[in-house]
Design a protein around this motif. Sequence first.
Motif, PDB file in Angstrom:
ATOM      1  N   ILE A 228       0.869  -1.175   0.000  1.00  0.00           N
ATOM      2  CA  ILE A 228       0.000   0.000   0.000  1.00  0.00           C
ATOM      3  C   ILE A 228       0.902   1.220   0.000  1.00  0.00           C
ATOM      4  O   ILE A 228       1.815   1.318   0.828  1.00  0.00           O
ATOM      5  N   VAL A 229       0.668   2.141  -0.941  1.00  0.00           N
ATOM      6  CA  VAL A 229       1.482   3.353  -1.028  1.00  0.00           C
ATOM      7  C   VAL A 229       0.562   4.558  -1.215  1.00  0.00           C
ATOM      8  O   VAL A 229      -0.233   4.601  -2.158  1.00  0.00           O
ATOM      9  N   VAL A 230       0.681   5.518  -0.306  1.00  0.00           N
ATOM     10  CA  VAL A 230      -0.031   6.797  -0.415  1.00  0.00           C
ATOM     11  C   VAL A 230       1.018   7.893  -0.508  1.00  0.00           C
ATOM     12  O   VAL A 230       1.881   8.005   0.371  1.00  0.00           O
ATOM     13  N   SER A 231       0.948   8.694  -1.566  1.00  0.00           N
ATOM     14  CA  SER A 231       1.900   9.784  -1.752  1.00  0.00           C
ATOM     15  C   SER A 231       1.143  11.101  -1.847  1.00  0.00           C
ATOM     16  O   SER A 231      -0.083  11.155  -1.701  1.00  0.00           O
ATOM     17  N   ASN A 232       1.903  12.147  -2.126  1.00  0.00           N
ATOM     18  CA  ASN A 232       1.267  13.450  -2.300  1.00  0.00           C
ATOM     19  C   ASN A 232       0.490  13.538  -3.600  1.00  0.00           C
ATOM     20  O   ASN A 232      -0.302  14.473  -3.801  1.00  0.00           O
ATOM     21  N   THR A 233       0.660  12.570  -4.508  1.00  0.00           N
ATOM     22  CA  THR A 233      -0.021  12.630  -5.807  1.00  0.00           C
ATOM     23  C   THR A 233      -0.853  11.394  -6.142  1.00  0.00           C
ATOM     24  O   THR A 233      -1.650  11.441  -7.079  1.00  0.00           O
ATOM     25  N   TYR A 234      -0.693  10.285  -5.432  1.00  0.00           N
ATOM     26  CA  TYR A 234      -1.471   9.083  -5.755  1.00  0.00           C
ATOM     27  C   TYR A 234      -1.621   8.214  -4.510  1.00  0.00           C
ATOM     28  O   TYR A 234      -0.895   8.364  -3.511  1.00  0.00           O
ATOM     29  N   ALA A 235      -2.573   7.278  -4.578  1.00  0.00           N
ATOM     30  CA  ALA A 235      -2.781   6.273  -3.536  1.00  0.00           C
ATOM     31  C   ALA A 235      -3.041   4.954  -4.259  1.00  0.00           C
ATOM     32  O   ALA A 235      -4.014   4.837  -5.013  1.00  0.00           O
ATOM     33  N   ARG A 236      -2.179   3.941  -4.024  1.00  0.00           N
ATOM     34  CA  ARG A 236      -2.236   2.723  -4.829  1.00  0.00           C
ATOM     35  C   ARG A 236      -2.070   1.464  -3.974  1.00  0.00           C
ATOM     36  O   ARG A 236      -1.449   1.499  -2.907  1.00  0.00           O
ATOM     37  N   PHE A 237      -2.606   0.386  -4.545  1.00  0.00           N
ATOM     38  CA  PHE A 237      -2.362  -0.961  -4.042  1.00  0.00           C
ATOM     39  C   PHE A 237      -1.585  -1.705  -5.119  1.00  0.00           C
ATOM     40  O   PHE A 237      -2.018  -1.763  -6.274  1.00  0.00           O
ATOM     41  N   TYR A 238      -0.422  -2.256  -4.745  1.00  0.00           N
ATOM     42  CA  TYR A 238       0.452  -2.920  -5.697  1.00  0.00           C
ATOM     43  C   TYR A 238       0.463  -4.423  -5.454  1.00  0.00           C
ATOM     44  O   TYR A 238       0.634  -4.877  -4.322  1.00  0.00           O
ATOM     45  N   GLY A 239       0.320  -5.187  -6.548  1.00  0.00           N
ATOM     46  CA  GLY A 239       0.601  -6.601  -6.485  1.00  0.00           C
ATOM     47  C   GLY A 239       2.100  -6.844  -6.547  1.00  0.00           C
ATOM     48  O   GLY A 239       2.896  -5.907  -6.667  1.00  0.00           O
ATOM     49  N   VAL A 240       2.490  -8.105  -6.472  1.00  0.00           N
ATOM     50  CA  VAL A 240       3.908  -8.460  -6.518  1.00  0.00           C
ATOM     51  C   VAL A 240       4.429  -8.295  -7.944  1.00  0.00           C
ATOM     52  O   VAL A 240       3.785  -8.719  -8.902  1.00  0.00           O
ATOM     53  N   VAL A 241       5.580  -7.676  -8.071  1.00  0.00           N
ATOM     54  CA  VAL A 241       6.230  -7.506  -9.376  1.00  0.00           C
ATOM     55  C   VAL A 241       7.170  -8.678  -9.590  1.00  0.00           C
ATOM     56  O   VAL A 241       8.102  -8.893  -8.811  1.00  0.00           O
ATOM     57  N   SER A 242       6.940  -9.435 -10.650  1.00  0.00           N
ATOM     58  CA  SER A 242       7.715 -10.658 -10.864  1.00  0.00           C
ATOM     59  C   SER A 242       9.134 -10.374 -11.328  1.00  0.00           C
ATOM     60  O   SER A 242      10.042 -11.181 -11.107  1.00  0.00           O
ATOM     61  N   GLY A 243       9.344  -9.226 -11.984  1.00  0.00           N
ATOM     62  CA  GLY A 243      10.675  -8.849 -12.433  1.00  0.00           C
ATOM     63  C   GLY A 243      11.248  -7.753 -11.555  1.00  0.00           C
ATOM     64  O   GLY A 243      11.279  -7.869 -10.332  1.00  0.00           O
TER      65      GLY A 243
END
Length: 282
Positions: free
Chosen positions: A74-89
């Motif tokens: 979970i990442v909340v910044s001054n410009t976006y708020a996102r949920f990230y899955g696992v990055v395989s690379g």
Amino acid sequence: MTTAPGRPGGHTSTRDEVERAHLVDPTDRTWSIARASVSPALGDLARRFWIPVWHVPEGRDSEQQVLQYPVCLIVVSNTYARFYGVVSGLSSTVLSGRGWAVGLMLQPAAGHLLTRAPVREMTDRFVDLSSLATIDADGLTAGIRAAMSPDPSSPAAQTEARDLVEAALTHLLPVDDEGLLVNAVVEDVETSPELLRVDDLCARFDVSERTLQRLLHKRIGLGPKWLIRRRRLQEAADRLRDSDADLAGIAAELGYADQAHLTRDFRLATGLTPGEFAARFR
């Protein structure tokens, strides 16, 4: 200097263990990062916070590259708020201008609890936090930005932001038995450098390979072979920062057939040869 527990060859490091995944460029002084543990009560659901603050001069960018751990974010910044899955690379984020972010590294169990769907659907992608029905994303984002915007480097502001994130997730507790099992499986891989084969992992938890595949694809989005390979690559990246790093020795200690196999895997994952990465620290 401290000895990292469980590492083959008695490898020593003065670095924080969480830095293994970050393919940092030590010459990049445009950002700083604060890290903090989660409250013990949240330990089955989340691992730790990281809070970067950056000021990149005009006309420049700062690329942050990470061999991500097998967990959602979970990442909340001054410009976006996102949920990230696992990055395989290789996970890559480009910083520019001034900014900050409050990131939470979840436990392997947590992605499914937040998405209510198999986490394999999130592999190599992210969504707006507001798309998750299991969290008050708008309220959380507003609260974090109100806390952080006046002075994102303030310890008090960062503490308030972390408290808001934890409060938004406590309703997901307690973690289910399947989630606790996948937490234990991932922890075992990450802390057992001698573990090189999927069948050995299955034996440790008395499950079939098919069952383990299904469990991991549901809860982290990737399979056990990837899990073991990712841990080895993170370990290699950590070792290569040492001035006396010996590539052939690292390959042997991490269970690669030879130096060429490590070089191939490392280049495929990061775009750099081990020698090119090691040169950053010379």
